[in-house]
Design an enzyme around this catalytic site. Sequence first.
Site, PDB file in Angstrom:
ATOM      1  N   ASP A   1       9.838   7.766  -3.512  1.00 41.21           N
ATOM      2  CA  ASP A   1       8.988   6.583  -3.554  1.00 41.21           C
ATOM      3  C   ASP A   1       7.643   6.939  -4.176  1.00 41.21           C
ATOM      4  OD1 ASP A   1       8.608   3.862  -3.130  1.00 41.21           O
ATOM      5  OD2 ASP A   1       7.553   4.200  -1.250  1.00 41.21           O
TER       6      ASP A   1
ATOM      7  N   TYR B   1       3.757   5.540  -5.957  1.00 41.54           N
ATOM      8  CA  TYR B   1       2.519   4.910  -5.466  1.00 41.54           C
ATOM      9  C   TYR B   1       1.841   4.341  -6.700  1.00 41.54           C
ATOM     10  CZ  TYR B   1      -1.464   5.172  -2.075  1.00 41.54           C
ATOM     11  OH  TYR B   1      -2.477   4.924  -1.175  1.00 41.54           O
TER      12      TYR B   1
ATOM     13  N   HIS C   1      -2.980  -1.261  -4.933  1.00 44.05           N
ATOM     14  CA  HIS C   1      -2.551  -0.857  -3.596  1.00 44.05           C
ATOM     15  C   HIS C   1      -3.247   0.440  -3.190  1.00 44.05           C
ATOM     16  CE1 HIS C   1       0.013   0.005  -0.151  1.00 44.05           C
ATOM     17  NE2 HIS C   1       0.343   1.160  -0.680  1.00 44.05           N
TER      18      HIS C   1
ATOM     19  N   ARG D   1     -11.003   5.791   3.382  1.00 42.55           N
ATOM     20  CA  ARG D   1     -12.097   6.581   2.778  1.00 42.55           C
ATOM     21  C   ARG D   1     -12.990   5.642   1.980  1.00 42.55           C
ATOM     22  NH1 ARG D   1      -7.379   8.937   1.436  1.00 42.55           N
ATOM     23  NH2 ARG D   1      -7.514   7.823  -0.543  1.00 42.55           N
TER      24      ARG D   1
ATOM     25  N   GLU E   1       6.487  -2.988   2.875  1.00 40.59           N
ATOM     26  CA  GLU E   1       5.877  -2.752   1.562  1.00 40.59           C
ATOM     27  C   GLU E   1       6.809  -3.364   0.538  1.00 40.59           C
ATOM     28  OE1 GLU E   1       5.148   1.467   1.029  1.00 40.59           O
ATOM     29  OE2 GLU E   1       3.281   1.334   2.183  1.00 40.59           O
TER      30      GLU E   1
ATOM     31  N   GLU F   1       8.377  -3.663  -2.943  1.00 38.32           N
ATOM     32  CA  GLU F   1       8.490  -2.754  -4.085  1.00 38.32           C
ATOM     33  C   GLU F   1       9.694  -3.157  -4.935  1.00 38.32           C
ATOM     34  OE1 GLU F   1       8.414   1.392  -3.048  1.00 38.32           O
ATOM     35  OE2 GLU F   1       7.030   1.082  -1.374  1.00 38.32           O
TER      36      GLU F   1
ATOM     37  N   ASP G   1      10.000  -0.785   1.739  1.00 39.68           N
ATOM     38  CA  ASP G   1       9.692   0.528   2.306  1.00 39.68           C
ATOM     39  C   ASP G   1       8.969   0.301   3.641  1.00 39.68           C
ATOM     40  OD1 ASP G   1       9.184   3.247   2.606  1.00 39.68           O
ATOM     41  OD2 ASP G   1       7.373   3.191   1.378  1.00 39.68           O
TER      42      ASP G   1
ATOM     43  N   ARG H   1       2.545   2.250  10.464  1.00 39.59           N
ATOM     44  CA  ARG H   1       1.188   2.680  10.067  1.00 39.59           C
ATOM     45  C   ARG H   1       0.534   3.601  11.083  1.00 39.59           C
ATOM     46  NH1 ARG H   1       1.858   1.917   4.891  1.00 39.59           N
ATOM     47  NH2 ARG H   1       2.174  -0.270   4.327  1.00 39.59           N
TER      48      ARG H   1
ATOM     49  N   GLN I   1       2.088   6.921  10.724  1.00 39.77           N
ATOM     50  CA  GLN I   1       1.680   7.458   9.425  1.00 39.77           C
ATOM     51  C   GLN I   1       0.262   8.045   9.455  1.00 39.77           C
ATOM     52  OE1 GLN I   1       2.003   4.513   6.297  1.00 39.77           O
ATOM     53  NE2 GLN I   1       1.424   5.930   4.674  1.00 39.77           N
TER      54      GLN I   1
ATOM     55  N   TYR J   1       0.230  12.061   8.412  1.00 38.40           N
ATOM     56  CA  TYR J   1       0.337  12.179   6.948  1.00 38.40           C
ATOM     57  C   TYR J   1      -0.407  13.344   6.325  1.00 38.40           C
ATOM     58  CZ  TYR J   1      -4.217  10.241   5.452  1.00 38.40           C
ATOM     59  OH  TYR J   1      -5.548  10.048   5.189  1.00 38.40           O
TER      60      TYR J   1
ATOM     61  N   LYS K   1       8.189   6.631   7.631  1.00 39.13           N
ATOM     62  CA  LYS K   1       8.923   5.925   6.577  1.00 39.13           C
ATOM     63  C   LYS K   1      10.437   6.130   6.690  1.00 39.13           C
ATOM     64  CE  LYS K   1       5.209   5.064   3.814  1.00 39.13           C
ATOM     65  NZ  LYS K   1       4.879   3.818   3.123  1.00 39.13           N
TER      66      LYS K   1
ATOM     67  N   THR L   1      14.834   2.058   5.160  1.00 39.45           N
ATOM     68  CA  THR L   1      14.386   1.413   3.928  1.00 39.45           C
ATOM     69  C   THR L   1      15.455   0.381   3.595  1.00 39.45           C
ATOM     70  OG1 THR L   1      13.447   3.514   3.195  1.00 39.45           O
ATOM     71  CG2 THR L   1      13.730   1.825   1.504  1.00 39.45           C
TER      72      THR L   1
ATOM     73  N   THR M   1       4.224   0.144  -3.275  1.00 39.36           N
ATOM     74  CA  THR M   1       3.829  -1.226  -2.959  1.00 39.36           C
ATOM     75  C   THR M   1       3.217  -1.916  -4.169  1.00 39.36           C
ATOM     76  OG1 THR M   1       3.297  -0.421  -0.768  1.00 39.36           O
ATOM     77  CG2 THR M   1       2.513  -2.622  -1.328  1.00 39.36           C
TER      78      THR M   1
ATOM     79  N   GLU N   1      -2.904  -4.037   3.995  1.00 37.55           N
ATOM     80  CA  GLU N   1      -3.950  -4.534   3.099  1.00 37.55           C
ATOM     81  C   GLU N   1      -4.392  -5.939   3.493  1.00 37.55           C
ATOM     82  OE1 GLU N   1      -2.682  -3.576  -1.219  1.00 37.55           O
ATOM     83  OE2 GLU N   1      -0.998  -3.066   0.065  1.00 37.55           O
TER      84      GLU N   1
END
Length: 440
Positions: A136, A138, A143, A152, A208, A210, A242, A246, A249, A253, A262, A266, A368, A382
Amino acid sequence: MTTPVTFASAHSWVDSASAPGCDFSLDNLPFCAFESASGEVCLGVGIGDLVFNLRQGVACTSLSMLPAIIKTASAASFLNELMLCGAERIHALRCGLHALFAATASKDDIATARPLLSPISTTRFCLPVDIGNYTDFYASIHHATNVGRLFRPDQPLLPNYKFVPIGYHGRASSIQVSGTAVTRPSGQLKAPDTAAPVYAPCRQLDYEIEMGAYIGVGNPLGHTIPIEHASQHIFGLSLLNDWSARDIQSWEYQPLGPFLSKSFMTTVSPWVVPAEALAPYRVAVAKRPPDDPEPLPYLSESEDAKAAYDIQVEVHLLTQAMRAAGLPPRKLTAGNAKDLYWSFAQMVTHHASNGCNLMPGDLIGSGTISGQAETSSGSLLELTRRGSMPLQLGDGESRTFLEDGDEVIFRGFCERPGLPRIGFGECRGMIQPPHGGGAA
Ligand code: MN
């Protein structure tokens, strides 16, 4: 390899194939796998609101003239063997199917084909591809920026993003076909104000939206795929969800990326739309802003390559309460695959750039699909700013993340005036509580 040729638009004797808004027009002819009335798993082709049984299709004159490919299609239960045949033979098969379903087909052929058609609405679909590997990516910069900003705020996008198509290796065994229930995963959750995590059912379950690309012909180990050949390695596209936990994750992560957040499941749509059918909807990849670095030469493709796909994707939600009240699903957002920063061709070339061997049936997720506007956010993470701004659904319901009984429905289609509509059908999954009755 010859350039795929698209069909001159024609009418079908299957009336529903010409209905406005129909996903499976005569120009689409997507592949699937399904359980026939006798219980065997067969390959099929979508036309209008019907599925055609390819196992018995050899009886039709239009297809019997293609002995090798129709024999392969008739014997197979997964699309992998067709994928090995290459674009020219797939094109020949599609031409045979087009002739069979066109209004100009012979009376005999129509009479033979009619009993081999059954309604999609009552069909039990199976996973169309035996997926050996799943990666997968990104590829949506919107996104990546939206998510980065939540974690961040001062540096949403990491410095490597505009150089490297970022991805993670997903789990192939837990990929399921649309309609399979999604069991809420449990895992380690750690609240910011506690010293240690607990093991509990996920409280921040998300989707997500996709697109998935299936690899057709692969590359031998140690060899690479030049960017100008990359599109030829894509057999077809599907919708992909996907599912993402959260809270699991955010704790797991770092430093190696997503893992159990994840791999619990799926979902893919039952239909694989052949790359050839999407040719009219290929567009140039969006121009990079002037301050962005150009891709390194091995990832650099000309605008003429038209490596992006103009595919509209939509997220719909049907809650338990809406279902009980007889209400239809509610559309949450709509985005477009042409907004991706990296094309599938770049993802394929990058994936094989170290000599990694891609195999027929490997699945590559786009990541995503989000656009610049909030109405095109491809995940609840989001849309609700990590749960801080609940989404109002009307009738007093709201969501931060998914609840048990929620069904997430993805739809995807290509549509432009003067061109036939090419649809992807639906990719559905309903959330169920953890086995053993654990409360969320
Ligand atoms: Mn993803």
